[in-house]
Write an enzyme that holds these catalytic residues in place. Structure first.
Site, PDB file in Angstrom:
ATOM      1  N   ASP A   1      62.954  33.298  44.624  1.00  0.00           N
ATOM      2  CA  ASP A   1      61.707  32.555  44.399  1.00  0.00           C
ATOM      3  C   ASP A   1      61.801  31.660  43.167  1.00  0.00           C
ATOM      4  O   ASP A   1      62.604  31.900  42.283  1.00  0.00           O
ATOM      5  CB  ASP A   1      60.572  33.559  44.140  1.00  0.00           C
TER       6      ASP A   1
ATOM      7  N   LYS B   1      58.422  27.281  46.226  1.00  0.00           N
ATOM      8  CA  LYS B   1      57.531  26.258  46.785  1.00  0.00           C
ATOM      9  C   LYS B   1      58.247  24.923  46.887  1.00  0.00           C
ATOM     10  O   LYS B   1      57.858  24.055  47.634  1.00  0.00           O
ATOM     11  CB  LYS B   1      56.290  26.114  45.907  1.00  0.00           C
TER      12      LYS B   1
ATOM     13  N   MET C   1      47.150  33.683  37.260  1.00  0.00           N
ATOM     14  CA  MET C   1      46.779  32.420  37.914  1.00  0.00           C
ATOM     15  C   MET C   1      45.431  31.897  37.415  1.00  0.00           C
ATOM     16  O   MET C   1      44.612  31.411  38.204  1.00  0.00           O
ATOM     17  CB  MET C   1      46.771  32.603  39.445  1.00  0.00           C
TER      18      MET C   1
HETATM   19  N1  SAH Z   1      54.398  39.138  41.198  1.00  0.00           N
HETATM   20  C1  SAH Z   1      54.225  38.451  39.930  1.00  0.00           C
HETATM   21  C2  SAH Z   1      52.978  37.594  39.918  1.00  0.00           C
HETATM   22  C3  SAH Z   1      53.042  36.420  40.872  1.00  0.00           C
HETATM   23  S1  SAH Z   1      51.604  35.451  40.846  1.00  0.00           S
HETATM   24  C4  SAH Z   1      54.213  39.477  38.804  1.00  0.00           C
HETATM   25  O1  SAH Z   1      54.118  40.682  39.078  1.00  0.00           O
HETATM   26  O2  SAH Z   1      54.306  39.084  37.641  1.00  0.00           O
HETATM   27  C5  SAH Z   1      52.090  34.153  39.745  1.00  0.00           C
HETATM   28  C6  SAH Z   1      51.362  34.268  38.444  1.00  0.00           C
HETATM   29  O3  SAH Z   1      51.949  35.297  37.655  1.00  0.00           O
HETATM   30  C7  SAH Z   1      51.423  33.038  37.556  1.00  0.00           C
HETATM   31  O4  SAH Z   1      50.442  32.076  37.917  1.00  0.00           O
HETATM   32  C8  SAH Z   1      51.134  33.630  36.199  1.00  0.00           C
HETATM   33  O5  SAH Z   1      49.761  33.905  36.038  1.00  0.00           O
HETATM   34  C9  SAH Z   1      51.871  34.953  36.296  1.00  0.00           C
HETATM   35  N2  SAH Z   1      53.245  34.883  35.753  1.00  0.00           N
HETATM   36  C10 SAH Z   1      54.395  35.060  36.427  1.00  0.00           C
HETATM   37  N3  SAH Z   1      55.440  34.987  35.591  1.00  0.00           N
HETATM   38  C11 SAH Z   1      54.938  34.757  34.358  1.00  0.00           C
HETATM   39  C12 SAH Z   1      55.497  34.610  33.063  1.00  0.00           C
HETATM   40  N4  SAH Z   1      56.808  34.676  32.845  1.00  0.00           N
HETATM   41  N5  SAH Z   1      54.650  34.395  32.027  1.00  0.00           N
HETATM   42  C13 SAH Z   1      53.324  34.358  32.201  1.00  0.00           C
HETATM   43  N6  SAH Z   1      52.733  34.487  33.403  1.00  0.00           N
HETATM   44  C14 SAH Z   1      53.528  34.693  34.460  1.00  0.00           C
END
Ligand code: SAH
Length: 247
Positions: A35, A56, A168
């Protein structure tokens, strides 16, 4: 006979936050679907595998999710061991169980491997103890963005007595602020907005609920970012060193 598909949480970015189980599964993989939000540095654990980017920006004609489903199925049915790498934890706003169900419906076994979700990693990287005794009775992971464009009940969350970790949320700061204030949360409630948590280019914007959208604007906060809202954020300010070393 089709091979098993591993649905692997790759953590928030720091490759050292990968679990040993994820490393083992990557070592077995023949095809790896990765991803957008996954740090490609984790691919050092699967030099033998064919790597396919399925974010995406994958550039396929069908919807990304359908495309990913079909790829997993195709390789699994060829008997190839497939590893699907997802950001953070596969089941925290990550559709991990949907993919597992879809595969099962098509006769393919899968196994989900936990990853460290961005909210937990971001808080720790900024020294924030999410459930500090006396300040929070729990933690709520909540997304500001839903498929049907409905909003969470921010007012109810304001009254929950839990630390809020919002995924998000960057594009919805004004709405979140309004809902929480309506629920009676104080304008002075401390907020941390953490961009690119656990990566060397992590940035953290400290604010209070009353100034959250304006401060994020000045800071030029960008996705991916998480918001941590609650009194525990102030606990971190009193600490000299972060709870964890960042890369
Ligand atoms: N499955 C992922 C979340 C996916 S949804 C998890 O458990 O972390 C995607 C959202 O996750 C982004 O919009 C943001 O809000 C958050 N996110 C993912 N990676 C991030 C990072 N390194 N730093 C801050 N927010 C992050």
């Amino acid at each position: 006979m089709s091979a098993k598909v591993w649905l692997i949480g790759a953590g928030p970015g720091d490759p050292e936050l990968l679990t040993l189980k994820a490393v083992r599964a990557l070592g077995e993989a023949e095809v790896v679907l990765i991803d957008d939000l996954v740090n490609p540095a984790v691919l050092e654990h699967c030099p033998q595998a064919r790597v396919i980017g399925v974010g995406k920006r994958g550039g396929c004609r069908s919807t990304p999710q359908e495309f990913i489903h079909r790829l997993m199925l195709r390789y699994a049915r060829q008997g190839k061991c497939v590893a699907r790498l997802k950001g953070g934890d596969p089941c925290i706003f990550g559709r991990g169980s949907e993919e597992a169900d879809w595969l099962a419906a098509h006769g393919v076994a899968s196994e989900i491997v936990n990853g460290i979700t961005a909210g937990l990693a971001g808080a720790t990287a900024c020294g924030i103890p999410l459930t500090l005794r006396g300040l929070a009775r729990g933690v709520t992971l909540v997304t500001a963005h839903t498929q049907d464009d409905s909003s969470p009940d921010w007012a109810a969350l304001a009254r929950s007595g839990t630390t809020l970790v919002v995924y998000m949320g960057v594009a919805k700061l004004a709405e979140i602020q309004e809902g929480l204030l309506t629920g009676g949360m104080a304008t002075s409630t401390p907020v941390a907005m953490i961009e690119n948590a656990s990566l060397p280019w992590q940035r953290e914007c400290r604010s209070i609920l009353g100034n959250m959208p304006q401060d994020a604007d000045t800071f030029q906060l960008r996705s991916p970012a998480i918001l941590v809202i609650g009194q525990v954020v102030a606990a971190a300010e009193q600490r000299d060193a972060p709870l964890a070393l960042t890369a």
